[in-house]
Design a protein around this motif. Sequence first.
Motif, PDB file in Angstrom:
ATOM      1  N   TYR A  45      -3.687  -5.649  -6.241  1.00 28.80           N
ATOM      2  CA  TYR A  45      -3.323  -4.725  -5.160  1.00 28.80           C
ATOM      3  C   TYR A  45      -1.829  -4.431  -5.218  1.00 28.80           C
ATOM      4  O   TYR A  45      -1.023  -5.353  -5.414  1.00 28.80           O
ATOM      5  CB  TYR A  45      -3.651  -5.347  -3.794  1.00 28.80           C
TER       6      TYR A  45
ATOM      7  N   GLY B  65     -12.641 -11.308  -1.944  1.00 36.23           N
ATOM      8  CA  GLY B  65     -12.497 -10.035  -1.233  1.00 36.23           C
ATOM      9  C   GLY B  65     -12.889 -10.227   0.219  1.00 36.23           C
ATOM     10  O   GLY B  65     -13.739  -9.507   0.732  1.00 36.23           O
TER      11      GLY B  65
ATOM     12  N   TYR C 201       3.035  -6.707  -6.036  1.00 33.88           N
ATOM     13  CA  TYR C 201       1.703  -6.745  -6.649  1.00 33.88           C
ATOM     14  C   TYR C 201       1.115  -8.128  -6.431  1.00 33.88           C
ATOM     15  O   TYR C 201       1.753  -9.135  -6.745  1.00 33.88           O
ATOM     16  CB  TYR C 201       1.788  -6.432  -8.148  1.00 33.88           C
TER      17      TYR C 201
ATOM     18  N   LEU D 180     -12.898  -1.332   0.564  1.00 34.39           N
ATOM     19  CA  LEU D 180     -11.476  -1.205   0.884  1.00 34.39           C
ATOM     20  C   LEU D 180     -11.387  -0.759   2.329  1.00 34.39           C
ATOM     21  O   LEU D 180     -12.221   0.032   2.792  1.00 34.39           O
ATOM     22  CB  LEU D 180     -10.833  -0.133  -0.001  1.00 34.39           C
TER      23      LEU D 180
ATOM     24  N   GLY E  30      -7.376   3.481  -3.354  1.00 36.82           N
ATOM     25  CA  GLY E  30      -7.422   2.946  -4.705  1.00 36.82           C
ATOM     26  C   GLY E  30      -8.815   2.716  -5.246  1.00 36.82           C
ATOM     27  O   GLY E  30      -9.784   3.335  -4.800  1.00 36.82           O
TER      28      GLY E  30
ATOM     29  N   LYS F 162      -2.985  -0.505  -1.925  1.00 36.32           N
ATOM     30  CA  LYS F 162      -3.744   0.242  -2.946  1.00 36.32           C
ATOM     31  C   LYS F 162      -4.293  -0.735  -3.973  1.00 36.32           C
ATOM     32  O   LYS F 162      -3.533  -1.542  -4.530  1.00 36.32           O
ATOM     33  CB  LYS F 162      -2.790   1.225  -3.624  1.00 36.32           C
ATOM     34  N   ARG F 163      -5.614  -0.674  -4.210  1.00 33.46           N
ATOM     35  CA  ARG F 163      -6.180  -1.528  -5.272  1.00 33.46           C
ATOM     36  C   ARG F 163      -5.995  -0.790  -6.590  1.00 33.46           C
ATOM     37  O   ARG F 163      -6.443   0.358  -6.715  1.00 33.46           O
ATOM     38  CB  ARG F 163      -7.654  -1.815  -4.996  1.00 33.46           C
TER      39      ARG F 163
ATOM     40  N   VAL G  10      -5.828  -9.348   1.936  1.00 32.08           N
ATOM     41  CA  VAL G  10      -4.435  -9.168   1.502  1.00 32.08           C
ATOM     42  C   VAL G  10      -3.520  -9.024   2.723  1.00 32.08           C
ATOM     43  O   VAL G  10      -2.465  -9.655   2.817  1.00 32.08           O
ATOM     44  CB  VAL G  10      -4.318  -7.957   0.546  1.00 32.08           C
TER      45      VAL G  10
ATOM     46  N   LYS H 186      -8.654  -9.009  -8.788  1.00 32.01           N
ATOM     47  CA  LYS H 186      -8.381  -7.672  -8.249  1.00 32.01           C
ATOM     48  C   LYS H 186      -6.883  -7.598  -7.974  1.00 32.01           C
ATOM     49  O   LYS H 186      -6.334  -8.503  -7.335  1.00 32.01           O
ATOM     50  CB  LYS H 186      -9.136  -7.447  -6.929  1.00 32.01           C
TER      51      LYS H 186
ATOM     52  N   THR I 125      -2.493 -10.488  -6.907  1.00 29.73           N
ATOM     53  CA  THR I 125      -3.814 -10.588  -7.541  1.00 29.73           C
ATOM     54  C   THR I 125      -4.618 -11.658  -6.815  1.00 29.73           C
ATOM     55  O   THR I 125      -4.133 -12.774  -6.618  1.00 29.73           O
ATOM     56  CB  THR I 125      -3.676 -11.004  -9.025  1.00 29.73           C
TER      57      THR I 125
ATOM     58  N   SER J  36      -6.574  -2.406  -9.793  1.00 24.88           N
ATOM     59  CA  SER J  36      -7.519  -2.804 -10.839  1.00 24.88           C
ATOM     60  C   SER J  36      -8.536  -3.817 -10.333  1.00 24.88           C
ATOM     61  O   SER J  36      -8.308  -4.525  -9.344  1.00 24.88           O
ATOM     62  CB  SER J  36      -6.780  -3.372 -12.066  1.00 24.88           C
ATOM     63  N   ILE J  37      -9.658  -3.832 -11.026  1.00 23.97           N
ATOM     64  CA  ILE J  37     -10.715  -4.836 -10.800  1.00 23.97           C
ATOM     65  C   ILE J  37     -11.090  -5.317 -12.195  1.00 23.97           C
ATOM     66  O   ILE J  37     -11.530  -4.519 -13.026  1.00 23.97           O
ATOM     67  CB  ILE J  37     -11.959  -4.238 -10.113  1.00 23.97           C
TER      68      ILE J  37
END
Length: 229
Positions: free
Chosen positions: A133, A182, A176, A102, A108, A202-203, A187, A131, A178, A205-206
Motif C-alpha cells: 500500500y 487484509g 509504503y 478496498l 488501487g 492506494k494498493r 492499514v 499486499k 507491506t 500490488s498483490i
Amino acid sequence: MRIDKFLSQLKFCSRNEAKDFLKSHVVAVSNKRIMNPKDEINPEIFDVIIDGKIVYYKPEIHLMMYKPKGYLSANKDRLHPCAVNLLKDPYTRFDFSIAGRLDLDAEGLLVLTTSGTLVHEITSPKKHLPKVYEVKLDRPFIFDEKLLDGVIIKDAKDELYTAKALDLSISGDDVYITIDEGKFHQVKRMFLAVGYEVTYLKRVSIGNLKLGELKPGEYIEINKEQLYD
Ligand code: URA
C-alpha cells in the motif's frame, strides 16, 4: 455442459426460458443450430454463436482493476457506485467476486474473479500473499519499528490482534507498507496505533501483480500465474 445451463450462466435467459430462447435466437455450435435445451456443448473447445456473434466464454475469468476512490468493493449497492458497475461487455455476463476489498475512500489494485479458490488464495492470511500500500499521512512520518514488530489493533469484530508489517519504507511524502493479511481498515488502524492518520491509501500490488500503468476505472484480464510469477 447443457446449453440451457450455458445460456443461464451467461445471463442470456433462465434455464426455464432456454426453450423459447433457442426458438427465437439462432444458437449454433460447429455450424449446427441448437434447438434442444438439453443438448450438451463444450464451450471451451467449440465456440457458441448466438445470432451470428461468438459468445466470449472461459470457465474462469480473473480481472485486475484500478478501483477509483468513491467506488465500493462490491457488486451492488443503493448508495454508492460499485467496482463491478465499471465492467463492460463481455464481462457483465460473468459473476465476479472481489478478492480483497478496498475501503470506499481507498483506491488501487482490486482483483475480481469468478474463482472462489482464487478469492481464498488472495485473502487467506495463511497464504501469506503480500499486499503493498502507498500511504499518505496527516504529518511527516518518522520511521517507526513498532509497525514491523507488531501493533495491537481491533479487527471488524472489535477483537484485538497483533498486526505486523512485512516491510515499511519512506519515499518523499509517501510511505509504503507491506502486509499479508487484509483485516478491516488494517492499514489505517496500524498507522493510528502509532499516532498517524491515513489521508490517502492506494494498493499498488498483490503478490507479483502490480497496478502498473492502469488508470482509475480501467481493468484488464489476467491469469492466476501473474500473482506468483
Ligand atoms: N487497509 C485499510 O485500512 N483500508 C483498505 O482499504 C485496505 C487496507
